[in-house]
Design a protein around this motif. Structure first.
Motif, short mmCIF file in Angstrom:
data_model
loop_
_atom_site.label_atom_id
_atom_site.label_comp_id
_atom_site.label_asym_id
_atom_site.label_seq_id
_atom_site.Cartn_x
_atom_site.Cartn_y
_atom_site.Cartn_z
N GLU A 1 0.82 -1.22 0.00
CA GLU A 1 0.00 0.00 0.00
C GLU A 1 0.85 1.26 0.00
N GLU A 2 2.17 1.09 -0.06
CA GLU A 2 3.13 2.19 -0.11
C GLU A 2 2.87 3.21 1.00
N LEU A 3 2.77 2.71 2.21
CA LEU A 3 2.52 3.56 3.37
C LEU A 3 3.80 4.01 4.06
N TYR A 4 4.93 3.46 3.69
CA TYR A 4 6.18 3.75 4.37
C TYR A 4 6.71 5.13 3.99
N ASN A 5 7.65 5.62 4.78
CA ASN A 5 8.26 6.93 4.58
C ASN A 5 9.31 6.82 3.47
N LYS A 6 8.94 7.15 2.26
CA LYS A 6 9.78 6.89 1.09
C LYS A 6 11.11 7.66 1.15
N LYS A 7 11.06 8.88 1.60
CA LYS A 7 12.30 9.66 1.65
C LYS A 7 13.26 9.10 2.69
N PHE A 8 12.72 8.73 3.83
CA PHE A 8 13.58 8.15 4.86
C PHE A 8 14.20 6.84 4.36
N SER B 1 14.73 5.92 1.24
CA SER B 1 15.70 6.13 0.16
C SER B 1 17.04 6.62 0.69
N LEU B 2 17.01 7.39 1.78
CA LEU B 2 18.24 7.94 2.32
C LEU B 2 18.92 7.01 3.33
N ASN B 3 18.13 6.21 4.02
CA ASN B 3 18.66 5.54 5.21
C ASN B 3 18.53 4.02 5.22
N PHE B 4 18.09 3.41 4.15
CA PHE B 4 17.96 1.95 4.09
C PHE B 4 19.01 1.37 3.15
N ASN B 5 19.54 0.25 3.53
CA ASN B 5 20.43 -0.53 2.66
C ASN B 5 19.76 -1.87 2.36
N GLY B 6 19.52 -2.14 1.08
CA GLY B 6 18.90 -3.41 0.69
C GLY B 6 17.39 -3.41 0.73
N PHE B 7 16.76 -2.22 0.66
CA PHE B 7 15.30 -2.18 0.77
C PHE B 7 14.62 -2.90 -0.39
N GLU B 8 15.08 -2.68 -1.62
CA GLU B 8 14.43 -3.31 -2.77
C GLU B 8 14.48 -4.83 -2.67
N GLU B 9 15.61 -5.34 -2.19
CA GLU B 9 15.74 -6.78 -2.02
C GLU B 9 14.79 -7.29 -0.94
N TYR B 10 14.66 -6.52 0.14
CA TYR B 10 13.75 -6.91 1.22
C TYR B 10 12.30 -6.84 0.74
N LYS B 11 12.00 -5.82 -0.04
CA LYS B 11 10.66 -5.67 -0.59
C LYS B 11 10.29 -6.90 -1.43
N GLN B 12 11.18 -7.31 -2.30
CA GLN B 12 10.92 -8.49 -3.14
C GLN B 12 10.81 -9.75 -2.29
N HIS B 13 11.61 -9.80 -1.23
CA HIS B 13 11.56 -10.95 -0.30
C HIS B 13 10.18 -11.07 0.34
N ILE B 14 9.64 -9.96 0.80
CA ILE B 14 8.31 -9.95 1.43
C ILE B 14 7.23 -10.34 0.43
N LEU B 15 7.32 -9.77 -0.76
CA LEU B 15 6.29 -10.02 -1.76
C LEU B 15 6.38 -11.43 -2.35
N SER B 16 7.59 -11.87 -2.66
CA SER B 16 7.74 -13.17 -3.31
C SER B 16 7.39 -14.33 -2.38
N ASN B 17 7.57 -14.13 -1.08
CA ASN B 17 7.19 -15.17 -0.11
C ASN B 17 5.71 -15.11 0.25
N ASN B 18 5.03 -14.10 -0.32
CA ASN B 18 3.58 -13.98 -0.13
C ASN B 18 3.20 -13.90 1.35
N LEU C 1 10.65 1.69 8.80
CA LEU C 1 9.87 2.03 7.61
C LEU C 1 9.02 3.28 7.85
N GLY C 2 8.68 3.53 9.10
CA GLY C 2 7.94 4.74 9.43
C GLY C 2 8.82 5.93 9.75
N GLY C 3 10.14 5.72 9.77
CA GLY C 3 11.06 6.81 10.04
C GLY C 3 11.32 7.06 11.51
N GLY C 4 10.82 6.20 12.39
CA GLY C 4 10.93 6.47 13.83
C GLY C 4 12.19 5.97 14.47
#
Length: 815
Positions: free
Chosen positions: A282-289, A291-308, A366-369
């Motif tokens: 639902e793209e609820l996460y803090n996108k700017k945070f 993009s600046l502060n995550f390492n490996g987010f795209e890989e984690y995203k695919q991990h969550i989605l591909s494992n359903n 993911l919420g920037g907290g």
């Protein structure tokens, strides 16, 4: 037992405490050197000249709240909260008030003791300190001679406390054993490590300023009542903060929450992964945070989605409805960055606990907290001066025995793996002895029967303690430490958004022949040093090469300069060491302030204010140590002066991880056979068989694990523990309130009184930890309630070797 104080006044802390306690202990002769009894009713003096008010720090739990001790004629008559400490905020709970009973408990160990009966029967003879040291020295010399100076053949353990470092200085730095087992593997190991490897540190949950908190499996309302707990509950139920409690029991915390979510025990990881799925899709996460502060987010995203990892998938595992999972995920991000998935403060629940904590940390991030007011805060720590120890090198000291029993075994070890290797005869070299300091493994480590067998295999067990606990009476020698109110401990810096330095001072002189651990280590070092040096010279080839051709004077000089003189680490008093560590950085005025007020921090004289009857300010809000930059927004990040508060956390942080960012993927763990990303493993979850139960355990705010099981004041508040069992299950088995029932697992069985209730699921049983002592020398604790670790199976989670406390399957029957 008689407690001459009303419960209401006791909890309010408004009266001087008075206790009368009877004892039948063979070790009890509670008299001072003058022969006068010091326990019994304490009285308030009418002579103001007899009264001293001394600042100190509580030791009744991990929080270390600041207190003022009222001392009259060398007797502590009252403990009051010290308002100068930001961490405790002028609060002292029931346990803190009951510290007086710890000081004047008639069952205390009063003199050095040497065992005269069978191991564990509690029969000892009183000896002098020199006799006790001599006994230990002779035993150790014989053992190390037979083991060719392998110092690691002697293990040692310690519980949490401010003097733990002093004990470790002796055992590790000076004596030279690698086999240290502290409480972390039966406590916070997986939680702290999971957060540290993911976001750079465990941090502090800023419950005072959070707008949304998910508290899973943590019972803050009755497990640890601290100022931040109180601040949170003042704002729940529509008063400014939303609290969601996820727990298989309807606890007092759940009663104070806005929502209670029942969950199947051991399935929390599936829940967090499903919530992460909602936030990502639902793209609820803090996108700017991100993009600046995550390492490996795209890989984690695919991990969550591909494992359903969908809410529909998680509902079947956790029992939490799809709609509830989606609501929690959406609400969390709505309130972010002032949202916290509470880290937790206790032992691993399941074999998947490490990955659960990783998933929680990533979800909060993911919420920037992260390092944000109202989120997880790292803050600042005020530095202290240095105190160096001249540590020798022992060529023959072997590495720790259980280093290969889990993926990552750190310096604090794995209690279960370490013990089991000894019991099962699988150690690479013999473990011949053990030193125990301020820990009670007989009641704190799962599978008590195996712990007993471990002690029975030892040639030498030495216990340093204040009370004759179940573990202390397994010792050959018991060395009596004085209580925290009788000693000065190492000065400590407490970090956070409002950092400070605090000091525990002695309020009265040590009673009987008890001593602080630093003096015990000093006396033992003097007795041991030369005999053990002779062993080292006999077997250590490196030392032999060094001293070859030296004169006696030159050998003596080498012995001292190279750290083999064990006593040189303890030549200064604790007060001298503390003064040096403070004055080196802050000067004499700071040291004087610390001793006068018990607390010191920069600009304390300007910042500290009393706002009302029981409200104080320690740091102005703009001077607190959050990493967010207030009012200094970079143009390339923010293009509008009306900045959404949600995006304050976008400012890049310097996370103390390999990349300085939130680590979604840990490739180095993959090389150790550990999933690089949080992954649900069906094979690591055991469903409850039909007509059986999963046993879970927890703590109570009036008890500190098992350390307070003999405290008369606290037993007046909670006399014994009861077994929570679902009412329908109880009815089917003919069990009523107060009935004696037997609970049995593969590890052992206990008997306990039943508490049928609708507040727990039909396949789960629970009772509070900290009861069930079998020591004959604890007159109030002996046979009182049941010990959970008698029935908890010795299951370890595979990453850090922590005790997985909620994996045990049990049966129950009415006695």
């Amino acid at each position: 037992m008689q407690v001459e104080i009303s419960r209401r006044k006791f909890l309010q802390g408004t009266v001087a405490l008075s206790v009368v306690a009877a004892s039948t202990s063979a070790l009890s002769n509670a008299k001072t050197d003058e022969g006068k009894k010091v326990y019994g009713t304490t009285k308030t003096s009418s002579n103001a000249n007899d009264i001293k008010i001394i600042p100190t720090l509580c030791e009744m739990c991990v929080n270390k709240c600041a207190a003022y001790a009222r001392v009259e004629n060398n007797v502590v008559t009252k403990l009051d909260p010290n308002p100068h400490f930001p961490k405790s905020q002028n609060m002292l709970c029931a346990r803190g008030n009951a510290g007086i009973q710890a000081l004047y408990d008639p069952d205390r160990i009063k003199y050095p003791l040497i065992r005269v009966g069978k191991r564990g029967d509690g029969k000892y003879k009183r000896v002098t300190w020199d006799e006790a040291y001599t006994y230990i020295s002779e035993k150790l010399t014989k053992i190390l001679d037979e083991e060719k100076d392998n110092r690691s053949c002697i293990g040692y353990c310690a519980g949490e406390g401010m003097a733990e470092h002093t004990f470790k200085t002796f055992m590790f730095d000076k004596f030279g054993s690698t086999n240290f087992i502290n409480h972390s593997s039966i406590c916070l190991q997986t939680t702290v490590s999971g957060y540290a490897l993911t976001i750079g540190g465990y941090g502090q949950a800023d419950l005072e300023n959070a707008d949304y908190v998910i508290m899973a499996g943590a019972n803050r309302a009755e497990a640890i009542v601290t100022p931040d707990t109180m601040e949170l509950f003042k704002r729940t139920k529509g008063r400014g903060a939303k609290l969601v409690v996820i727990d298989p029991r309807f606890t007092n915390t759940a009663a104070h929450a806005d929502e209670w979510v029942a969950i199947e025990v051991g399935t929390d990881l599936a829940l967090v992964l499903a919530m992460t799925h909602v936030v990502i899709t639902e793209e609820l996460y803090n996108k700017k945070f991100v993009s600046l502060n995550f390492n490996g987010f795209e890989e984690y995203k695919q991990h969550i989605l591909s494992n359903n990892y969908t809410p529909q998938w998680a509902e079947k595992i956790t029992g939490v409805k799809v709609a509830q999972i989606k609501k929690m995920a959406r609400d969390f991000m709505h309130y972010a960055p002032k949202s916290i998935y509470y880290q937790g403060r206790r032992s691993a629940w399941s074999k998947q606990d490490f990955q659960l904590r990783r998933a929680q940390a990533i979800f909060t991030a993911l919420g920037g907290g992260i390092d944000k007011e109202g989120g997880i805060v790292f803050g600042k720590t005020l530095p202290l001066g240095t105190h160096k120890v001249n540590a020798p090198m022992y060529a023959n000291a072997e590495s720790r025995i259980e280093k290969n029993e889990a993926a990552i075994i750190g310096g604090a070890g794995s209690w279960i793996a370490w013990r089991n290797m000894i019991v099962e005869g699988r150690t690479p070299y013999p473990i011949r002895g053990m030193f125990i300091y301020k820990q009670n493994p007989m009641l704190s480590v799962p599978n008590v029967a195996k712990t007993r067998k471990m002690f029975e295999k030892m040639d030498l067990v030495v216990a340093i303690d204040t009370m004759p606990s179940d573990s202390a009476i397994m010792a050959d020698v018991i060395l009596p430490e004085c209580t925290y109110l009788e000693r000065e401990d190492p000065v400590k810096s407490f970090g956070g958004a409002q950092p400070s330095i605090a000091l525990r001072q002695a309020t009265v002189k040590p009673l009987w022949e008890t001593k602080p651990v630093i003096e015990i280590m000093q006396g033992l070092s003097k007795k041991l040093s030369k005999p053990l040096w002779e062993i080292t010279k006999k077997y250590d080839e490196d030392v032999q090469d060094e001293i070859e051709g030296m004169s006696e004077d030159e050998v003596e000089e080498f012995y001292k300069k190279s750290g083999f003189d064990l006593a040189d680490a303890f030549e200064h008093s604790q007060k001298e060491i503390n003064r040096h560590m403070v004055e080196e950085v802050y000067g004499k005025e700071a040291w004087d302030t610390l001793r006068e007020k018990g607390v010191y921090y920069l600009n304390m004289d300007k910042y500290f204010k009393k706002l009302s009857a029981n409200r104080y300010e320690w740091y102005p809000k703009k001077r607190r140590f959050y990493s967010v930059v207030r009012g200094e927004f970079k143009a390339d990040v923010f293009h509008d002066t009306c900045v959404d508060e949600k995006e304050i956390a976008v400012l890049k942080k310097d996370f103390k991880t390999p990349t300085g960012k939130v680590e979604c993927v840990l490739e180095n763990l993959a090389r150790k056979g550990v999933d690089a990303m949080p992954t649900w493993r069906d094979e690591m979850f055991t469903a409850v068989p039909k007509d059986k139960f999963r046993f879970i355990t927890g703590r109570h705010a009036q008890f500190t694990q098992n350390a307070t099981c003999n405290n008369a004041m606290l037993l007046d508040l909670l006399p014994e523990n009861y077994l929570w069992v679902n009412k329908r299950v109880a009815r089917n088995r003919g069990i009523e309130f107060g009935d004696l029932v037997e609970v049995q697992s593969s590890a052992g069985k206990i008997q306990i009184k039943a508490y049928p209730t609708e507040k727990i699921g039909q396949n789960t049983l629970f009772f509070v930890h900290g009861f069930g002592s079998s020591s004959d020398n604890l007159s109030l604790a002996k046979g009182n309630g049941a010990s959970d670790n008698i029935i908890i199976e010795d299951v370890i989670e595979p990453v850090f070797g922590s005790a997985a406390m909620h994996e045990t399957i049990v049966d129950i029957r009415k006695v």
